[in-house]
Design a protein around this motif. Structure first.
Motif, short mmCIF file in Angstrom:
data_model
loop_
_atom_site.label_atom_id
_atom_site.label_comp_id
_atom_site.label_asym_id
_atom_site.label_seq_id
_atom_site.Cartn_x
_atom_site.Cartn_y
_atom_site.Cartn_z
N UNK A 24 0.78 -1.06 0.08
CA UNK A 24 0.12 0.11 0.20
C UNK A 24 0.98 1.23 0.15
N UNK A 25 1.99 1.26 0.74
CA UNK A 25 2.65 2.47 0.76
C UNK A 25 3.38 2.72 -0.48
N UNK A 26 3.68 1.58 -1.24
CA UNK A 26 4.53 1.84 -2.51
C UNK A 26 3.40 2.39 -3.60
N UNK A 27 2.24 1.64 -3.46
CA UNK A 27 1.28 2.22 -4.72
C UNK A 27 0.79 3.54 -4.30
N UNK A 28 0.71 3.88 -3.05
CA UNK A 28 0.17 5.25 -2.49
C UNK A 28 1.38 6.29 -3.38
N UNK A 29 2.77 6.02 -3.35
CA UNK A 29 3.88 6.81 -3.65
C UNK A 29 3.93 6.84 -5.41
N UNK A 30 3.35 5.70 -5.91
CA UNK A 30 2.92 5.79 -7.30
C UNK A 30 1.77 6.53 -7.80
#
Length: 448
Positions: free
Chosen positions: A252-258
Motif C-alpha cells: 500500500x505504501x508503494x502504491x500510494x507513492x506511485x
C-alpha cells in the motif's frame, strides 16, 4: 545474579526453592526492608525488588558448583522466556511488553552472557530480545547486541546466519542507511535461492522497503509483489497470516507513492481485515496510520486526522515510542495543512524529541525539515533557516542522500530571494544537483 530483582514467578522457577520455605524467607525480607513487592496490573506475579546489599551477601554463601548450576538455570530460563514473550507479543502485546519491560535487565544480562560464551541459541536469543528493544526505543542496546552478534562465525545459509544478517540489515535500515541495508538483503536473497520459504518472503519485502525509501518505487513494487506471491504459497498458519498483513501494508505504501490511491486503499484495507480477524493489534495500528497518510494525500484531512489519531492511541497503549514519533510527525503534517500552526509545531517537536533520545538522526532530520517548512510557511525565515541547517547536518551525518537533497532544495528556495544570499542559494542548488547525479546512477531519478 538477578539484576536488582525479578518477577516472583521467575525467581521460584530458577532457584527451585521450597514454596513453604520461600514464604517464610519472603516475609522476613519484607520486614527487614531488604525486599519490596510491586504488584503489576495484568500480571499475576508481583515484581520483587531487592535491596542493593542483599545480592553480594548471598553470593558469598554460594559454592562455585552451586553458582554454576544456578547460572545455567538462569540462562536457560531467560532464553525460554524470550521465546515465550516473542510469540505472546502477537496476540497479547500488553501483557508481553509489561512482562518484558520489568524483566528487561535480566533478559539483557542473560543475552550478553550468551553472546560472550557464543551459545548455540544466541542468534535466536538476540532476535527475540531486539524485538522488545525496538519497541521500547532502546536503539543503542539493540545496536550493541547486533554488533556483538556480527563477531560470531556461523555457517553460511544456516538459520543463525540468516538471523545475524537480517538483524544487521534491519539495523542499517532503521538508522537510515538504506543503500547499505539493500546490499545486505540482496546478499541474503542470493544465498536463499529460489526455494519457497518464510525467510525468502521476508527478505523480498525488506529489500522492497529499502528501495522504496531510496525513491525507487517501481522496483520496490516488484519485490514486494514477489514477496506476496511467495507468502501465499506457504502453509497458512498465524505467522504467515501476520506476514501477509504486514506485506500488504508495504505494498500500500508503494502504491500510494506511485499515485495509485485506490489500489493502495485496497491493500491497506486487506491488511486491516487480516489484522482485526486475528487480533494483531500492532498491525492494525500500522494500517490505520497508513490509511491516514493516504487520506492526507487526497486532502481528506478530517479522515486523515481520525485514522492517524487512532493509530497514535494504539501505539501509546503498546508503549512503542518510535511508532508514536512517526504518527506525531504525520499529525504535524496534517495540522500544518489545516493551518493549525501551534499544534503542528507541538507535534513535530514531540516527534523530534523521541528520535533525538533514541539517537535516530535519519528520522530526526526529516522532522527538522518539516519544522523548517512550517516556519517558512508562516514567514519566520530565521527560524526556518535554523531548522533547515539542523536537518542538513543530521542528514549528512547519516549519509541519507534523498533527505539531504530535499533539504538543500528547501534552503536554496529560502535564500534565493533574500538580499545578498544568491550565491549561497546557488551553492545549495549545485549540491542538490550533484546528489541527483549520484542517485541517478542507482536508478533513482528526481528533479530539481
Amino acid at each position: 545474579m538477578f539484576q536488582g530483582g525479578a518477577l516472583e514467578f521467575s525467581i521460584l522457577e530458577i532457584t527451585e526453592i521450597d514454596p513453604d520455605r520461600w514464604q517464610r524467607l519472603r516475609s522476613a525480607l519484607v520486614r527487614t526492608g531488604l525486599l519490596q513487592i510491586e504488584v503489576l496490573e495484568n500480571l499475576r506475579s508481583p515484581f520483587l525488588k531487592f535491596h542493593p546489599t542483599l545480592s553480594p551477601v548471598l553470593f558469598m554463601r554460594l559454592s562455585a558448583e552451586k553458582y554454576a548450576k544456578l547460572n545455567e538455570q538462569y540462562q536457560e530460563y531467560y532464553y525460554d522466556l524470550s521465546i515465550d514473550l516473542y510469540k505472546r507479543d502477537f496476540q497479547s502485546p500488553h501483557t508481553a511488553r509489561l512482562f518484558a519491560k520489568r524483566e528487561l535487565p535480566n533478559l539483557l544480562w542473560s543475552v550478553k552472557e550468551a553472546l560472550a560464551n557464543q551459545c548455540d541459541n544466541v542468534a535466536d536469543f538476540v532476535n527475540n530480545i531486539n524485538k522488545f528493544l525496538h519497541v521500547f526505543g532502546l536503539q543503542r542496546d539493540q545496536q550493541f547486541l547486533i554488533e556483538c552478534l556480527n563477531q560470531i562465525t556461523v555457517k553460511s545459509g544456516s538459520r543463525d546466519w540468516y538471523l545475524i544478517l537480517s538483524s544487521k540489515g534491519e539495523q542499517l535500515f532503521e538508522s537510515g542507511k538504506y543503500d547499505r541495508a539493500e546490499v545486505v538483503f540482496r546478499q541474503i536473497l542470493w544465498e536463499l535461492g529460489s526455494e519457497i520459504s518464510f525467510n525468502r518472503a521476508n527478505t523480498l519485502v525488506r529489500l522492497g522497503r529499502c528501495l522504496r525509501f531510496q525513491g525507487n518505487f517501481p522496483m520496490a513494487e516488484k519485490f514486494v509483489r514477489e514477496g506476496i506471491s511467495v507468502s501465499e504459497q506457504l502453509v497458512q498458519n498465524e505467522y504467515v497470516q501476520r506476514q501477509q498483513s504486514e506485506i500488504l501494508s508495504d505494498l500500500g505504501d508503494i502504491l500510494a507513492e506511485l499515485g495509485k490511491f485506490e489500489q493502495a486503499k485496497n491493500a491497506y484495507e486487506n491488511s486491516l481485515v487480516i489484522a482485526e480477524k486475528n487480533g494483531y493489534l500492532r498491525v492494525k495500528a500500522v494500517a490505520k496510520g497508513q490509511i491516514g497518510i493516504l487520506f492526507m494525500r487526497q486532502d481528506d484531512l478530517e479522515m486523515a486526522f481520525d485514522s492517524s489519531q487512532e493509530a497514535l492511541d494504539i501505539f501509546h497503549e503498546l508503549q512503542e515510542s518510535d511508532s508514536q514519533a512517526g504518527i506525531l510527525h504525520q499529525l504535524g503534517i496534517i495540522y500544518r495543512k489545516r493551518q493549525n500552526w501551534e499544534e503542528a509545531d507541538r507535534a513535530y517537536r514531540k516527534a523530534a524529541r523521541i528520535w533525538e533520545k533514541q539517537g535516530n538522526s535519519s528520522k530526526a532530520a526529516s522532522t527538522y525539515g518539516e519544522l523548517a517548512n512550517l516556519n517558512l510557511q508562516i514567514d519566520k525565515l530565521i527560524e526556518a533557516e535554523g531548522w533547515y541547517r539542523k536537518a542538513l547536518q543530521a542528514a549528512q551525518l547519516n549519509g541519507d542522500k534523498l533527505v539531504e537533497h530535499n533539504i538543500l532544495i528547501g534552503l536554496a528556495s529560502l535564500l534565493v530571494n533574500q538580499p545578498n544570499r544568491l550565491i549561497e542559494a546557488q551553492e545549495f542548488t549545485r549540491a542538490a544537483l550533484e546528489i541527483c547525479k549520484i542517485l541517478a546512477l542507482s536508478g533513482i531519478l528526481i528533479t530539481l
